[in-house]
Design an enzyme around this catalytic site. Sequence first.
Site, PDB file in Angstrom:
ATOM      1  CB  SER A  42      28.240  -5.883  34.966  1.00  0.00           C
ATOM      2  OG  SER A  42      28.407  -4.620  35.974  1.00  0.00           O
ATOM      3  CB  THR A  94      31.667  -5.594  32.224  1.00  0.00           C
ATOM      4  OG1 THR A  94      30.538  -5.336  32.245  1.00  0.00           O
ATOM      5  CG2 THR A  94      32.828  -6.140  31.199  1.00  0.00           C
ATOM      6  CB  ALA A  95      36.104  -4.224  35.222  1.00  0.00           C
ATOM      7  CG  HIS A 134      32.771   4.264  38.058  1.00  0.00           C
ATOM      8  ND1 HIS A 134      31.550   3.842  37.171  1.00  0.00           N
ATOM      9  CD2 HIS A 134      31.881   3.005  39.087  1.00  0.00           C
ATOM     10  CE1 HIS A 134      30.676   3.323  37.635  1.00  0.00           C
ATOM     11  NE2 HIS A 134      31.217   2.541  38.366  1.00  0.00           N
TER      12      HIS A 134
END
Length: 261
Positions: A42, A94-95, A134
């Site tokens: 990430s 990163t989300a 995803h």
Amino acid sequence: MFYGLASGQVDSGRYQIEHQLQDIQTLNERALRGELHITAISIHAYPYVADKYALTNCGSSMGDGYGPMLVAREPIDWRKLHGKKIAVPGKMTTAFLALSLLLGKDAFIPEVIMLDQILEHVAAGKADAGLIIHEGQLTYQQHKLHCIVDLGAWWHDETGYPLPLGGNAIRRDLGVENMREIAAIIKRSIEYSLQHRDEAVQYALQYARDMGSALADRFVGMYVNKWTLDYGDVGRSAVKELLERGHEAGLIPPTPTIDFI
């Protein structure tokens, strides 16, 4: 991305490559320990491993006007989620960083749930909202959930950049020559996979979570594309912008240099 190598159609040269399939949170944690020579990572995690790893110019996943989503059982305003419990796929994704930039540091209660279980978790009322990455971005409506905010769209509105979600990190102790050679091999694999897209999608389906060919192909089109072949100037600037904003918000340590190989 790795179909070319995995199928033997792309020569790995003088390197022996062993494929290891793991979720991104696990790979982030392994990168902290410097276990793998090259790994998916990430972008959020990069400041913590920049001393050990550089980023390869190829292999990125960019959300160009779309990205991870915050979903809930009702179509509420995201501002009402302050102080609420939100299921997340990992605190180094990163989300999670993007969500923290949106809501503010420590503005919500994160509950780490495996990424393929978040939709059911939220639908069952076990969390107030869920952060999905995803293929959940394409299937959340099947669980009668609502998109509260698309973080990729929000980021684009804020900065004009695509949201750099993930990339490949390569260990610095390999030396510059080896790093460049390995990055070039991986790029050839990505090129081969994009040129033989149908075959590559069928190969990837064996690792997918209840996805048909059409859905998988749609998802691949979102995250394996021109950005994957090379960040380009825009992509590299997007990484810099994200990490600078994360540091300014007190969410991540500073990253003195961001090296791309």
